[in-house]
Design a protein around this motif. Structure first.
Motif, PDB file in Angstrom:
ATOM      1  N   HIS A  21       0.924  -2.153  -6.352  1.00  0.00           N
ATOM      2  CA  HIS A  21       0.055  -1.475  -5.398  1.00  0.00           C
ATOM      3  C   HIS A  21      -1.288  -2.182  -5.405  1.00  0.00           C
ATOM      4  O   HIS A  21      -1.809  -2.547  -6.467  1.00  0.00           O
ATOM      5  N   TYR A  22      -1.862  -2.380  -4.224  1.00  0.00           N
ATOM      6  CA  TYR A  22      -3.111  -3.133  -4.139  1.00  0.00           C
ATOM      7  C   TYR A  22      -4.250  -2.474  -4.916  1.00  0.00           C
ATOM      8  O   TYR A  22      -5.145  -3.152  -5.417  1.00  0.00           O
ATOM      9  N   GLY A  63       0.821  -1.205   0.000  1.00  0.00           N
ATOM     10  CA  GLY A  63       0.000   0.000   0.000  1.00  0.00           C
ATOM     11  C   GLY A  63       0.853   1.252   0.000  1.00  0.00           C
ATOM     12  O   GLY A  63       0.328   2.360   0.014  1.00  0.00           O
TER      13      GLY A  63
END
Length: 89
Positions: free
Chosen positions: A73-74, A50
């Motif tokens: 990145h999520y 994150g």
């Protein structure tokens, strides 16, 4: 439809930490090497974070090592799951 698995030593810093990586480059590099070893050893097909700064640092280390894995990145993963019509408004 995913299985979440913690990365080994997931709670340890990647070594970036802003000026820390500049002022303590040797320590930062050692921390990064440990993190990238854990990434490479993971059976996960996708490694998520994150934090964009950490992602950039880890991907730089992985690229330098010519590793195939990359950290994402999520939010990017979540966006891929959305129907394409939802992204165009």
């Amino acid at each position: 439809n995913v299985e979440i698995v913690d990365l080994a030593q997931h709670d340890e810093c990647c070594g970036f930490g802003g000026l820390f990586s500049v002022k303590m480059a040797d320590v930062s590099g050692a921390m990064l090497r440990e993190k990238t070893r854990n990434i490479e050893a993971s059976d996960a097909s996708v490694i998520l974070t994150g934090d964009v700064s950490c992602m950039t640092h880890m991907n730089g280390g992985l690229e330098k090592q010519r590793a195939e894995k990359r950290v994402r990145h999520y939010v990017d993963l979540l966006a891929e799951a959305l129907p394409k019509d939802d992204l165009t408004g």
